[in-house]
Design a protein around this motif. Structure first.
Motif, mmCIF file in Angstrom:
data_model
loop_
_atom_site.group_PDB
_atom_site.id
_atom_site.type_symbol
_atom_site.label_atom_id
_atom_site.label_comp_id
_atom_site.label_asym_id
_atom_site.label_seq_id
_atom_site.Cartn_x
_atom_site.Cartn_y
_atom_site.Cartn_z
ATOM 1 N N PRO A 49 38.994 -4.160 -144.241
ATOM 2 C CA PRO A 49 38.515 -4.350 -142.862
ATOM 3 C C PRO A 49 39.107 -3.353 -141.868
ATOM 4 O O PRO A 49 38.467 -3.008 -140.879
ATOM 5 C CB PRO A 49 38.965 -5.776 -142.523
ATOM 6 C CG PRO A 49 39.077 -6.477 -143.826
ATOM 7 C CD PRO A 49 39.482 -5.414 -144.824
ATOM 8 N N GLN A 88 43.708 -14.155 -144.931
ATOM 9 C CA GLN A 88 43.607 -12.902 -144.195
ATOM 10 C C GLN A 88 42.923 -13.093 -142.852
ATOM 11 O O GLN A 88 41.851 -13.684 -142.766
ATOM 12 C CB GLN A 88 42.813 -11.898 -145.020
ATOM 13 C CG GLN A 88 43.413 -11.653 -146.400
ATOM 14 C CD GLN A 88 42.623 -10.628 -147.187
ATOM 15 O OE1 GLN A 88 41.419 -10.514 -147.028
ATOM 16 N NE2 GLN A 88 43.311 -9.886 -148.035
ATOM 17 N N LEU A 89 43.548 -12.566 -141.823
ATOM 18 C CA LEU A 89 42.992 -12.638 -140.474
ATOM 19 C C LEU A 89 42.946 -11.237 -139.904
ATOM 20 O O LEU A 89 43.775 -10.400 -140.261
ATOM 21 C CB LEU A 89 43.909 -13.462 -139.565
ATOM 22 C CG LEU A 89 44.215 -14.890 -139.986
ATOM 23 C CD1 LEU A 89 45.323 -15.447 -139.112
ATOM 24 C CD2 LEU A 89 42.970 -15.745 -139.878
ATOM 25 N N MET A 90 42.001 -10.959 -139.013
ATOM 26 C CA MET A 90 42.046 -9.676 -138.331
ATOM 27 C C MET A 90 41.708 -9.864 -136.853
ATOM 28 O O MET A 90 40.851 -10.658 -136.492
ATOM 29 C CB MET A 90 41.113 -8.656 -138.948
ATOM 30 C CG MET A 90 41.409 -7.246 -138.428
ATOM 31 S SD MET A 90 40.545 -5.942 -139.301
ATOM 32 C CE MET A 90 38.951 -6.018 -138.495
ATOM 33 N N PHE A 91 42.427 -9.121 -136.019
ATOM 34 C CA PHE A 91 42.221 -9.120 -134.571
ATOM 35 C C PHE A 91 41.840 -7.708 -134.168
ATOM 36 O O PHE A 91 42.531 -6.761 -134.539
ATOM 37 C CB PHE A 91 43.508 -9.515 -133.839
ATOM 38 C CG PHE A 91 44.059 -10.847 -134.248
ATOM 39 C CD1 PHE A 91 44.771 -10.986 -135.425
ATOM 40 C CD2 PHE A 91 43.852 -11.960 -133.464
ATOM 41 C CE1 PHE A 91 45.279 -12.221 -135.806
ATOM 42 C CE2 PHE A 91 44.354 -13.201 -133.832
ATOM 43 C CZ PHE A 91 45.069 -13.330 -135.010
ATOM 44 N N TYR A 92 40.765 -7.570 -133.417
ATOM 45 C CA TYR A 92 40.182 -6.259 -133.143
ATOM 46 C C TYR A 92 39.829 -6.103 -131.676
ATOM 47 O O TYR A 92 39.336 -7.063 -131.068
ATOM 48 C CB TYR A 92 38.933 -6.150 -134.015
ATOM 49 C CG TYR A 92 37.994 -5.020 -133.714
ATOM 50 C CD1 TYR A 92 38.114 -3.821 -134.399
ATOM 51 C CD2 TYR A 92 36.984 -5.158 -132.779
ATOM 52 C CE1 TYR A 92 37.240 -2.775 -134.142
ATOM 53 C CE2 TYR A 92 36.103 -4.115 -132.510
ATOM 54 C CZ TYR A 92 36.233 -2.930 -133.203
ATOM 55 O OH TYR A 92 35.370 -1.897 -132.951
ATOM 56 N N GLY A 93 40.056 -4.954 -131.102
ATOM 57 C CA GLY A 93 39.645 -4.731 -129.718
ATOM 58 C C GLY A 93 40.202 -3.443 -129.157
ATOM 59 O O GLY A 93 40.671 -2.577 -129.901
ATOM 60 N N ARG A 94 40.142 -3.324 -127.831
ATOM 61 C CA ARG A 94 40.620 -2.114 -127.182
ATOM 62 C C ARG A 94 42.128 -2.189 -127.008
ATOM 63 O O ARG A 94 42.643 -3.160 -126.491
ATOM 64 C CB ARG A 94 39.961 -1.936 -125.824
ATOM 65 C CG ARG A 94 38.517 -1.648 -125.942
ATOM 66 C CD ARG A 94 37.918 -1.032 -124.698
ATOM 67 N NE ARG A 94 36.509 -0.770 -124.960
ATOM 68 C CZ ARG A 94 36.074 0.338 -125.559
ATOM 69 N NH1 ARG A 94 36.923 1.280 -125.897
ATOM 70 N NH2 ARG A 94 34.800 0.498 -125.828
ATOM 71 N N ILE A 153 43.916 -7.175 -126.849
ATOM 72 C CA ILE A 153 43.698 -8.073 -128.000
ATOM 73 C C ILE A 153 44.702 -9.208 -127.943
ATOM 74 O O ILE A 153 45.899 -8.979 -127.979
ATOM 75 C CB ILE A 153 43.852 -7.321 -129.332
ATOM 76 C CG1 ILE A 153 42.999 -6.054 -129.347
ATOM 77 C CG2 ILE A 153 43.465 -8.233 -130.484
ATOM 78 C CD1 ILE A 153 43.199 -5.203 -130.580
ATOM 79 N N PRO A 154 44.237 -10.455 -127.864
ATOM 80 C CA PRO A 154 45.170 -11.577 -127.842
ATOM 81 C C PRO A 154 45.798 -11.700 -129.223
ATOM 82 O O PRO A 154 45.174 -12.150 -130.167
ATOM 83 C CB PRO A 154 44.281 -12.787 -127.537
ATOM 84 C CG PRO A 154 42.970 -12.235 -127.077
ATOM 85 C CD PRO A 154 42.845 -10.900 -127.768
ATOM 86 N N GLU A 198 50.415 -17.195 -145.749
ATOM 87 C CA GLU A 198 50.302 -17.941 -146.990
ATOM 88 C C GLU A 198 49.134 -18.916 -146.980
ATOM 89 O O GLU A 198 48.334 -18.938 -147.908
ATOM 90 C CB GLU A 198 51.609 -18.687 -147.228
ATOM 91 C CG GLU A 198 52.093 -18.541 -148.639
ATOM 92 C CD GLU A 198 53.524 -19.028 -148.762
ATOM 93 O OE1 GLU A 198 54.358 -18.176 -149.053
ATOM 94 O OE2 GLU A 198 53.799 -20.214 -148.558
ATOM 95 N N ALA A 218 46.842 -19.463 -144.179
ATOM 96 C CA ALA A 218 45.676 -18.997 -143.423
ATOM 97 C C ALA A 218 44.886 -17.930 -144.166
ATOM 98 O O ALA A 218 43.702 -17.745 -143.923
ATOM 99 C CB ALA A 218 46.100 -18.456 -142.059
#
Lengths: 443, 443
Positions: B280, B300-306, B138-139, B296, B298
């Motif tokens: 999420p 909510q962000l989510m990064f998902y992967g292996r 995940i980057p 503040e 941006a």
């Protein structure tokens, strides 16, 4: 302390105002992260005396002469949040040729003529950054541009337009038709007075072009993108999707493929499609954005967040400002455009897709054989067929001799699928084609 | 063509083998992206004659002398996929001091003594990249390190250990206890023979330290991280979570806060917690990883992967290799460690958390008043109380005069919540405390 990095801001609307506010509030942090303070050299606006609330900035910085501001020797970085092709293109080409770095959120310009900007940046030796142009605050372009450079991306599938995602989510939740859901979106401020750019898919197509260019190291422009909006998605389509354990999303898809001679190609398209509820993109609701990336080694990745709004977009702009300011201080340039692969863009007809087709047919022997024959003639293989009495809500409902056929195909060239549907429409025994949707997300 | 960038690979197990394979398969693409070919100068391994399948590499490149390889003048970039503190630290410090760039997946070393590596990199002038150390492919680090630099991150909440997520997902799905679920994970290859590093939270704590350092521009080491594993999560806990519309995840949390004097602090911790199913992170199942970032501007962000596996980890390593190779060709260095904020790390007792507490109590008048009094004495405010007959499956079940009290608190200092639970355990009317879980994700 090092002398400041001086910034020209073009545009001071919702995003520009947030950029000014954040530059002010976080000036100490930004200076520490960059190694030098940031100073606003000027702000170009259309009207000097518009009420801008209590923006923490010297009013003397405002000017209506954007080109003059861009040309000033004391400007290092140009931030453009105006949008549209002209006059933005002229300003940015001028700035880049003069060696200034540019941070822009202008997806339309990048998709229409990114080449002009990249070429000007190469000429002048400055940086061109545009994280805010796709999926707002979600850090997505930098990962594509850098983190995944050691990998081979096979497909990018995104929900990149908040307005249409809000409308489709509403249709899914309430069973409303498109017009009704659009009206709600407009009332709540999720759709603009003229929603064409969103609902006809132009906005998503611009973003698709930008994503495809980065993912496949190939120049892809908006003109290369097959585009269908959501105006023709019906309540019946939504009901059909639900019956299949799916939901409908407006997807932007950039996929690697191969032509008949085995040469690598890329297909880029925007259209509504059914995806299974188990797919990570299915639960991306309301005005959120998400981009699903498949790469050979990395596997499946997803990036999720707010795709629009003043503060999220300004966050992405400022992340880029920090990067280009650091590069200027270090006297270096970021990696320039990577378009070495130069894959040919395959027309939609050759793209491999799957269709879900609902038919209202006469309920008599031989109908299925006749319908299946049409698919066979076009070399389209059928994955599943479900036969039942005509569903409520379809146009031809009520007749006793009606039956419903729901067919999901295997992948086939899109042109073959479209031709199949065309021939089905002309068949006597087919009373109506009640729903045709592409199917994505491998169910 | 430009002369090649020469790479020393330390370690050739699952990840190292994949790195070799990808370097070979994608050599043309990598060369185009970098502007020069990559060449393997040598591969350090423990045993020369281990069977490595049909790895596409000259066997003469293998050596057991890692330090000698690292010191060679014809090595530009050192890639370390061995893991562990020593001897890896010695090799990498040596390489960095000599001006070579380092790409490492070694989370334990970075969390234990990242300072030594960062200092050596600053001394030698090379790059230190470690995308693969957290959440595999995940980057994530580059976005934290760069994209969000114009923003103010308030909290990072992650599921960063695949083994524990697999176990907790299994407990949630089947109602199994910890031991049974661990056994299944071991059989399926998701847990190692000695699962301590995973189930006791050491692996997640190392990653938490790395994430906190980047998010808050502050040196945070593994010793600063409060750590609780999942070995004490019971089937009753999982059932309690379900009854609340929640699921249990092992979370790594890095959160901004303030001390009594109003100075900014950071709290970093790893522990199991209930999160609502609507969050999420709740739907991140099996061995997947995901990191949820709140900033503040941006949002909510989510990064998902292996999060693990040979190919995904190798993808992250190679993305870094492309970046450092490009930097070397351009004669520049990436942004170095950013630790200017230097926030103090607040002990767990001062962290603001919420508890979910299930009690088996005597069913008689005055019980609720007595229990509520304990909370009040510790200045802990109660959000909800649910009272019922004792739940099936709790230890004290079966007596007629039993009742169950389920209490969810508002946020309070963790020490006050722990003291409250301690006092409740000593209360005559409390037969047993059947479940205590922290609650996250704002429900």
């Amino acid at each position: 302390m090092t002398s400041p990095v001086r910034l020209a801001l073009l545009g001071c609307g919702t995003v520009g105002g947030e950029v000014v506010r954040l530059l002010h509030e976080q000036s100490a942090d930004l200076a520490a992260r960059i190694g030098a303070p940031i100073e606003i050299a000027g702000i170009a606006v259309r009207r000097l005396n518009r009420d801008r609330g209590d923006l923490p900035v010297d009013p003397a910085l405002f000017t209506t002469d954007a080109l003059g501001l861009v040309k000033r020797d004391d400007v290092d970085v140009v931030v453009e949040v105006v949008g549209g092709i002209e006059p933005a293109r002229g300003w940015l080409v001028e700035a880049l040729r003069a060696g200034k770095s540019v941070v822009t959120a202008n997806k339309a310009l990048l998709a229409e003529d990114g080449a002009a900007l990249h070429d000007a940046a190469a000429e002048g030796g400055g940086d061109l950054y545009y994280e805010a142009s796709v999926a707002g605050a979600i850090p997505l372009l930098r990962p594509l541009r850098e983190s995944l450079h050691g990998d081979r991306i096979t497909q990018v599938t995104g929900i990149v337009n908040g307005t249409t995602n809000f409308i489709l989510s509403a249709m899914d939740a309430t069973g409303a038709g498109f017009a009704e859901a659009l009206e709600e979106a407009t009332e709540l401020g999720y759709a603009e007075a003229d929603p064409t750019a969103d609902v006809e898919g132009f906005d998503a197509a611009a973003k698709a072009a930008i994503l495809a260019s980065l993912a496949f190291h190939t120049r892809v422009s908006a003109a290369d993108v097959h585009r269908e909006g959501i105006t023709e998605v019906t309540a019946a389509d939504v009901a059909s999707a639900k019956a299949m354990g799916c939901t409908i999303k407006l997807l932007c898809i950039a996929a690697r493929g191969a032509d008949a001679a085995g040469r690598e190609t890329v297909n880029v398209r925007v259209h509504p499609a059914m995806i299974p509820l188990t797919h990570p993109l299915a639960s991306v609701g309301d005005a959120f954005n998400a981009v699903f990336v498949e790469a050979e080694a990395a596997g499946q990745l997803m990036f999720y967040g707010r795709g629009a709004g003043g503060a999220p977009t300004a966050s992405a702009v400022l992340g880029d400002v920090v990067a280009v300011a650091r590069n200027r201080l270090a006297g270096v340039r970021a990696a320039s455009e990577s378009a070495y692969a130069d894959l040919s863009v395959r027309p939609m007809g050759e793209a491999l897709t799957r269709y879900h087709i609902s038919l209202d047919v006469a309920d008599r022997p031989g109908v299925l054989a006749a319908v299946a024959g049409v698919f066979a003639r076009h070399d389209v293989s059928i994955a599943t067929v479900r036969q039942g009495s005509a569903a409520a809500g379809t146009s031809g409902g009520g007749r006793d001799d009606d039956a419903e056929l729901v067919i999901v195909t295997h992948v086939a060239p899109d042109a073959a699928l479209a031709a199949t549907v065309g021939e089905l429409r002309g068949l006597d025994i087919v009373r109506s084609v009640t729903s045709v949707l592409r199917v994505e997300g491998g169910f």
